[in-house]
Design a protein around this motif. Structure first.
Motif, short mmCIF file in Angstrom:
data_model
loop_
_atom_site.label_atom_id
_atom_site.label_comp_id
_atom_site.label_asym_id
_atom_site.label_seq_id
_atom_site.Cartn_x
_atom_site.Cartn_y
_atom_site.Cartn_z
N LYS A 285 0.82 -1.14 -0.02
CA LYS A 285 0.02 0.03 0.05
C LYS A 285 0.80 1.12 0.06
N LEU A 286 2.00 0.99 0.76
CA LEU A 286 2.66 2.35 0.76
C LEU A 286 3.37 2.42 -0.47
N SER A 287 3.67 1.63 -1.36
CA SER A 287 4.03 1.67 -2.71
C SER A 287 3.41 2.33 -3.80
N GLN A 288 1.82 2.25 -3.21
CA GLN A 288 0.85 2.88 -3.98
C GLN A 288 0.50 4.37 -3.68
N ASN A 289 1.49 4.89 -2.96
CA ASN A 289 1.67 6.14 -2.42
C ASN A 289 0.52 6.66 -1.29
N ILE A 290 0.22 5.43 -0.67
CA ILE A 290 -0.78 5.51 0.46
C ILE A 290 -0.08 6.11 1.63
N SER A 291 -0.66 6.84 2.51
CA SER A 291 0.14 7.40 3.58
C SER A 291 0.52 6.32 4.72
N PRO A 292 1.37 6.30 5.37
CA PRO A 292 1.70 5.18 6.32
C PRO A 292 0.53 4.84 7.24
N GLY A 293 -0.05 6.25 7.60
CA GLY A 293 -1.45 5.81 8.61
C GLY A 293 -2.46 4.96 8.16
N LYS A 294 -2.76 5.48 6.98
CA LYS A 294 -3.89 4.85 6.00
C LYS A 294 -3.47 3.59 5.66
N ALA A 295 -2.21 3.23 5.30
CA ALA A 295 -1.68 1.79 4.80
C ALA A 295 -1.90 0.86 6.01
#
Length: 329
Positions: A285-295
């Motif tokens: 998810k992080l590699s999809q530019n999703i923030s750490p909190g949301k990931a």
């Protein structure tokens, strides 16, 4: 021309309004345990609510300590959770229900006395907070980062103990981050580790232990503390190491580096299994530019749903809940 300029102006107002609205959806909850009663400050946009809990701070501390003890022994069930911290739905959350119902993210600003409180296990309207909101933590006030840009060409570092990462889940970093250096624990010394730097992501999978006095990870026969990781200057530091997310001092000392995020478990996490699933889901998810909190929110929610159906509540909490996002700056 005038119509075009007016159209552009109106569009710019919409963009500004959208950006402000998004920021105002972060609910900041600050706890101060240094007084007779725990003092709480809740902030959502321009709205601020201050109040205190209706019990002695010592009692609050005792209740959350008992939950952490059960988490570390992997024995936390619904009945004990409700008995220990069920009351905080009415005393901590109900006074700010009007803010909670508008929030899209909860950020806890915690002092030394509350840093290891499992606050996002408190139930609200039938479900723990961590299943309803992205949640993050800090030891001092920060502006929550909702945007995250993943750089495929960035620099990564992996150091793993085969007993904490038996399924080699950490190797995913090498697949999504091209400039990643990988080391088995036996091939790394403390002196080498402290000389690394300029990293986008560092993942350390080592045995860890934390208490009120200190927190460290075991690298062969050497102990790795926060001061040893300062030179890494890793934007995101992922610690697959028991209890490292419970230490106030560990996070505070890393503030002296350029580290922005720490992702680490509050209590003893599983070696492999659910921890492997957490690594794979979070970094995908992080590699999809999703923030750490949301990931992490999406990861924990998916794991909880999976294990609560296949096993039971106690197992689902142990396997889905351990990791937390700590924003250092």
């Amino acid at each position: 021309m005038k119509i075009s300029l007016l159209f552009i102006f109106l569009c710019s107002l919409l963009v500004i309004k959208s950006a402000v609205g998004s920021e105002h959806k972060t609910l900041y909850l600050s706890l101060d345990t240094s007084n007779k009663h725990v003092l709480v400050k809740a902030t959502l946009g321009n709205r601020v609510i201050r109040y205190s809990l209706d019990e002695l701070s010592q009692q609050t501390r005792s209740n959350f300590d008992s939950v952490l003890m059960k988490l570390n022994s992997w024995e936390l069930d619904k009945a004990f959770l409700k008995q220990a911290i069920g009351r905080y739905e009415s005393t901590l959350l109900t006074p700010i229900a009007s803010l909670l119902d508008k929030a899209t993210h909860i950020h806890f600003v915690l002092d030394k006395g509350s840093f290891d409180f499992a606050l996002d296990l408190i139930s609200y309207k039938g479900q723990p907070l961590f299943l309803q909101y992205p949640v993050s933590f800090s030891y001092k006030p920060v502006k929550v980062a909702h945007e995250y840009r993943f750089d495929e060409q960035g620099n990564g570092l992996i150091v793993k103990d085969k007993t904490t990462d038996p399924e080699n889940a950490s190797l995913l970093i090498s697949e999504i981050l091209s400039n990643t250096k990988y080391y088995e624990m036996e091939d790394m010394k403390k002196e080498q580790l402290t000389s690394k730097g300029g990293l986008d992501i560092a993942l350390l999978s080592l045995h860890g232990i934390a208490d009120e006095r200190e927190a460290f990870m075991q690298l062969n026969d050497e102990q790795i503390r926060a001061v040893d990781l300062q030179n890494l200057n890793s934007k995101l530091l992922y610690l697959d190491s028991c209890q490292m997310g419970s230490s106030y001092s560990f996070s505070a000392k890393l503030a002296q580096s350029s580290t922005q995020f720490i992702v680490a478990p509050l209590f003893d996490n599983e070696a492999g299994g659910s921890s492997s699933l957490t690594i794979k889901s979070f970094f995908t998810k992080l590699s999809q530019n999703i923030s750490p909190g949301k990931a992490l929110y999406l990861t924990r929610k998916a794991l909880f749903n999976r294990f609560s159906k296949a096993e039971n509540f106690t197992s689902a909490i142990w396997k889905a809940y351990p990791f937390r996002v700590i924003q250092v700056r």
